[in-house]
Design an enzyme around this catalytic site. Structure first.
Site, PDB file in Angstrom:
ATOM      1  N   GLU B  60       0.044 -14.637   3.769  1.00 39.43           N
ATOM      2  CA  GLU B  60       1.435 -14.878   3.382  1.00 39.43           C
ATOM      3  C   GLU B  60       2.095 -15.947   4.241  1.00 39.43           C
ATOM      4  O   GLU B  60       2.876 -16.759   3.744  1.00 39.43           O
ATOM      5  CB  GLU B  60       2.248 -13.582   3.466  1.00 39.43           C
ATOM      6  CG  GLU B  60       2.074 -12.645   2.276  1.00 39.43           C
ATOM      7  CD  GLU B  60       0.839 -11.780   2.381  1.00 39.43           C
ATOM      8  OE1 GLU B  60       0.114 -11.879   3.396  1.00 39.43           O
ATOM      9  OE2 GLU B  60       0.579 -11.000   1.430  1.00 39.43           O
ATOM     10  N   HIS B 129       5.978   0.444   0.612  1.00 42.44           N
ATOM     11  CA  HIS B 129       5.963  -0.341  -0.632  1.00 42.44           C
ATOM     12  C   HIS B 129       7.152   0.030  -1.525  1.00 42.44           C
ATOM     13  O   HIS B 129       7.028   0.002  -2.747  1.00 42.44           O
ATOM     14  CB  HIS B 129       4.682  -0.066  -1.429  1.00 42.44           C
ATOM     15  CG  HIS B 129       3.459  -0.812  -0.968  1.00 42.44           C
ATOM     16  ND1 HIS B 129       2.953  -0.697   0.294  1.00 42.44           N
ATOM     17  CD2 HIS B 129       2.636  -1.679  -1.612  1.00 42.44           C
ATOM     18  CE1 HIS B 129       1.857  -1.448   0.405  1.00 42.44           C
ATOM     19  NE2 HIS B 129       1.647  -2.057  -0.741  1.00 42.44           N
TER      20      HIS B 129
HETATM   21  C1  LIG Z   1       0.550  -8.368   3.934  1.00 40.82           C
HETATM   22  C2  LIG Z   1       0.011  -7.838   2.656  1.00 40.82           C
HETATM   23  N1  LIG Z   1      -0.288  -8.702   1.667  1.00 40.82           N
HETATM   24  C3  LIG Z   1      -0.779  -8.264   0.500  1.00 40.82           C
HETATM   25  C4  LIG Z   1      -0.991  -6.939   0.285  1.00 40.82           C
HETATM   26  C5  LIG Z   1      -1.494  -6.451  -1.052  1.00 40.82           C
HETATM   27  N2  LIG Z   1      -2.874  -6.023  -0.973  1.00 40.82           N
HETATM   28  C6  LIG Z   1      -3.182  -4.728  -0.820  1.00 40.82           C
HETATM   29  S1  LIG Z   1      -4.812  -4.492  -0.717  1.00 40.82           S
HETATM   30  C7  LIG Z   1      -5.147  -6.116  -0.875  1.00 40.82           C
HETATM   31  C8  LIG Z   1      -6.557  -6.586  -0.853  1.00 40.82           C
HETATM   32  C9  LIG Z   1      -7.185  -6.381   0.466  1.00 40.82           C
HETATM   33  O1  LIG Z   1      -8.522  -6.713   0.421  1.00 40.82           O
HETATM   34  P1  LIG Z   1      -9.501  -6.323   1.588  1.00 40.82           P
HETATM   35  O2  LIG Z   1      -8.893  -6.651   2.897  1.00 40.82           O
HETATM   36  O3  LIG Z   1     -10.809  -6.940   1.288  1.00 40.82           O
HETATM   37  O4  LIG Z   1      -9.586  -4.744   1.535  1.00 40.82           O
HETATM   38  P2  LIG Z   1     -10.157  -3.809   0.387  1.00 40.82           P
HETATM   39  O5  LIG Z   1      -9.013  -3.495  -0.518  1.00 40.82           O
HETATM   40  O6  LIG Z   1     -11.266  -4.512  -0.291  1.00 40.82           O
HETATM   41  O7  LIG Z   1     -10.597  -2.573   1.090  1.00 40.82           O
HETATM   42  C10 LIG Z   1      -3.963  -6.833  -1.033  1.00 40.82           C
HETATM   43  C11 LIG Z   1      -3.893  -8.279  -1.221  1.00 40.82           C
HETATM   44  C12 LIG Z   1      -0.643  -6.057   1.333  1.00 40.82           C
HETATM   45  N3  LIG Z   1      -0.789  -4.734   1.204  1.00 40.82           N
HETATM   46  N4  LIG Z   1      -0.167  -6.529   2.493  1.00 40.82           N
END
Ligand SMILES: Cc1ncc(C[n+]2csc(CCOP(=O)(O)OP(=O)(O)O)c2C)c(N)n1
Ligand SMILES: [Mg+2]
Lengths: 344, 335
Positions: B60, B129
């Site tokens: 972000e 959230h």
């Molecule tokens: C700062 C922030 N940006 C975006 C999100 C939305 N978000 C939640 S899970 C996710 C994907 C995360 O991927 P990863 O780190 O690979 O973890 P996984 O879900 O695969 O376990 C996103 C973009 C968030 N929760 N926090």
């Protein structure tokens, strides 16, 4: 079988020393995730929920390699880690259903599991949040003169956020007893890793912070445990942090609303052939710990136990209205009892 | 008239803005190939191409800051924050960098960008959230903040925000995305920033609100014994002081209905302005209906109590109108 016989998270954690319990716990995680999916369809789960079926070996491999008074931070994809660390199925399912029996009393929900007695800080719903917090826990351990370590668990997508880089650098420069565990399940939400990240292996990023970067077969609980043991020993010795990358896969979509249509054909099937429960069960058979064909029986037993826990959850009331205001600050009147880590 | 989902109003506003102005670009996580986590950007990639509809890593700070740089150099970036909490990791780029660009260059450099995000409670997403967080931006000179409340205001505010010469934060109540409504799109429709709307006429009290609370206020007004005037503030900063003051001059009572805790809610500013500037027109103390000072609870029954309901709002306004005294909020009554 020890599953759910004990309601004490610490006892469940101690039980993980047993090989059969390690297998049982992986099955338990799978069963709980499947039950959550069903509870969602039945209308008992609000908001969103993020399943980790397929990633059970990572959870159990980590949990058996650290002590209950080591500290763990992880994310919204934390049901499996919570169960592996010792949180009971009823406490996990209860939280996800918003009941008082839940580990956060129904105030947190699916993304916010917590259990101080086994070192689990509240799982964070913000990407990257857990890494700096783990650094701080490690600082506290050192300042208080013990050899406890902190483990930060996060995803591959999280390796692109500032907090990842800042935390690795911070931990390295201060030689903090932290193990950074990246669960590389190839996707961040609906985006495959090569579209968001210029390197295939997150572990290579360790080089920039002058710490060991290790790549591990995350579908094999023994390999996970082996790599963790080394990183944890290094941290306890005072030699500083490590970055351990678990190659793994989530069988479900990112969250409940995601059918995962973005995955290339055949990818899921290929991973299913290396299912962490099967891999471990086969080894148990070779080690004569599990009778040939014993896996199905074990699965049925676990499923029954999870069903019992679910029934218990659905009997549990929701939190009382007073809970809204009860734990905001020290003077909110909720009778808060602060957890004192390492007091013994 | 056609029935549309409110999320379609977001999509249509973005699509039209990109068509009308080639400098408009979009950045965010999973907004392009996947069509957006809330499906509000579906089809934009196909229509406008990958140079203008850009999927970002989970970074972000990088894409918020890139929006600032691109804006300064002639583009009109629209950034999606998915859930408004996520801007926490990128706040500097908006509240400290974008907001001071014009000031520090004495008007030679500006940052005409939009940050849009889903916001607010009501769906069991839990305490990280579910917030509105408008106060993170309202207090920052150089930023504007708007909140959408239905299909029409979504379209009108978003188009104006994208055309605005300064940085604007657009908060879209997430609970509204999946609501359906009669609405006919008009490509030329705009809602000027800084202008409130009287959405219901009344004589006994002025109920000022915004976002998803507008529906609550209107439902409360229907069931209330009092004759309530409802104002949708639309822009939280800079807010429309005249429309509110004129209304209070007619009704003699001011009530704010805010999806925010008392300590940070925009109503504190509205009440203080009216108390200072229009003290003489008040028949009763101004009254604020807010959230309790607590994180948003996950449990369904608790979250339902946490958010003001039409019945609770009607009860509060009726108490004010009948006694000319400010009634206590439910959590103080309970204590
Ligand atoms: C700062 C922030 N940006 C975006 C999100 C939305 N978000 C939640 S899970 C996710 C994907 C995360 O991927 P990863 O780190 O690979 O973890 P996984 O879900 O695969 O376990 C996103 C973009 C968030 N929760 N926090
Ligand atoms: Mg991932």
């Amino acid at each position: 079988m020890t599953i759910s016989n004990s309601n004490a998270p610490v006892a469940r954690r101690e039980a993980l020393k047993d090989r059969l319990e390690q297998l049982t716990r992986m099955i338990e995680i799978r069963s709980v995730e499947e039950r959550i999916q069903k509870l969602f369809a039945e209308g008992h789960v609000r908001g969103s929920t993020h399943l980790a079926n397929g990633q059970e070996a990572v959870s159990v491999g980590i949990a058996r390699s650290i002590d209950p008074d080591d500290i763990v931070t992880c994310t919204y994809r934390g049901h499996g880690h919570a169960l592996a660390l010792g949180v009971t199925p009823a406490a996990v399912l209860g939280e996800i259903c918003g009941r008082v029996i839940g580990c956060a009393g129904g105030l947190g929900g699916s993304m916010h599991l917590v259990e101080p007695s086994v070192g689990l800080l509240p799982t964070a719903a913000i990407i990257g949040a857990g890494l700096p917090i783990a650094c701080g826990a490690a600082m506290a351990a050192r300042a208080r003169g013990n050899d406890r370590v902190a483990v930060a668990i996060f995803g591959d997508g999280s390796a692109n956020i500032g907090a990842f880089h800042e935390s690795l650098n911070f931990a390295a420069i201060r030689k903090l007893p932290v193990v950074f565990v990246c669960e590389n399940n190839l996707y961040g939400e609906y985006t495959r890793i090569q579209l968001s990240t210029p390197v295939e292996d997150i572990a290579v990023r360790a080089a920039s912070y002058n710490m060991p970067g290790v790549i591990v077969d995350g579908q094999d609980a023994d390999k996970v445990a082996e790599a963790m043991a080394e990183a944890v020993a290094r941290a306890r010795r005072g030699d500083g942090p490590s970055l351990v990358e678990m190659k793994t896969y989530r069988y479900s979509g990112h969250s409940r609303s995601d059918p995962a249509t973005y995955r290339p054909a055949g990818e899921l099937d290929a991973w299913l052939k290396r299912d962490p429960i099967d891999i471990f069960a086969n080894r148990m058979v070779e080690e004569n710990i599990l009778a040939a064909g014993g896996l199905d029986k074990l699965k049925a037993e676990v499923r029954e136990a999870v069903e019992l826990a679910t029934a218990e959850v659905l009997q549990s009331p929701g939190p009382e209205l007073g809970e809204i205001m009860a734990h905001v600050g020290a003077y909110s009147g909720g009778g808060d009892q602060r957890w004192n880590f390492w007091s013994k | 008239m056609a029935k549309i989902w409110i999320r379609q109003a977001v999509l249509r506003a973005l699509d039209d803005a990109m068509t009308d102005d080639p400098t408009v670009i979009m950045m965010g996580e999973d907004i392009a190939a996947a069509g957006g986590p809330f499906k509000v950007t579906e089809g934009l990639l196909a229509a406008h191409g990958p140079d203008r509809v850009i999927d970002t890593p989970i970074s972000e700070m990088a894409f918020m800051g890139a929006a600032v740089g691109a804006a300064v150099c002639g583009m009109k970036p629209v950034v999606e924050m998915m859930f408004i909490e996520f801007i926490g990791v990128a706040l500097d780029q908006l509240t400290t960098q974008a907001a001071t660009m014009r000031y520090l260059s004495r008007g030679r450099l500006t940052a005409p960008l939009v940050v849009r995000a889903s916001a607010g409670a009501g769906q069991g997403f839990g305490c990280q959230h579910s917030q509105m967080l408008d106060h993170w931006f309202r207090g920052t000179p150089g930023l504007k903040v708007v909140v959408t409340s239905n299909a029409r205001t979504t379209y009108g505010l978003l188009r104006s925000a994208i055309e605005d010469p300064d940085p604007v934060v657009v908060l879209e109540p997430r609970v509204l995305y999946a609501e359906r409504e009669e609405y006919e799109f008009d490509r030329n429709y705009r809602i000027p920033l800084g202008q409130a709307e009287i959405v219901r006429k009344g004589t006994d009290a002025t109920l000022v609100t915004c976002g998803s609370m507008v529906r609550v206020a209107l439902a409360a007004a229907e069931s209330s014994k009092a004759n309530i005037e409802v104002i949708d503030l639309l822009t939280l900063w800079p807010w429309d002081r005249k429309t509110v003051a004129d209304s209070v001059a007619r009704t003699g009572r001011l009530v704010t209905l805010e999806e925010a805790p008392e300590g940070s809610g925009w109503g504190g500013d509205v009440v203080s302005h009216i108390a200072i500037q229009a003290f003489g027109s008040l028949k009763a103390p101004p009254h604020r209906i807010t959230l309790p000072e607590a994180p948003v609870p996950y449990s369904g029954p608790l979250e339902a109590r946490f958010l003001p309901s039409p019945a609770y709002v009607a009860e509060q306004v009726d108490a004010l109108v009948s006694t000319n005294k400010s009634p206590a909020p439910w959590w103080r009554n309970a204590a």
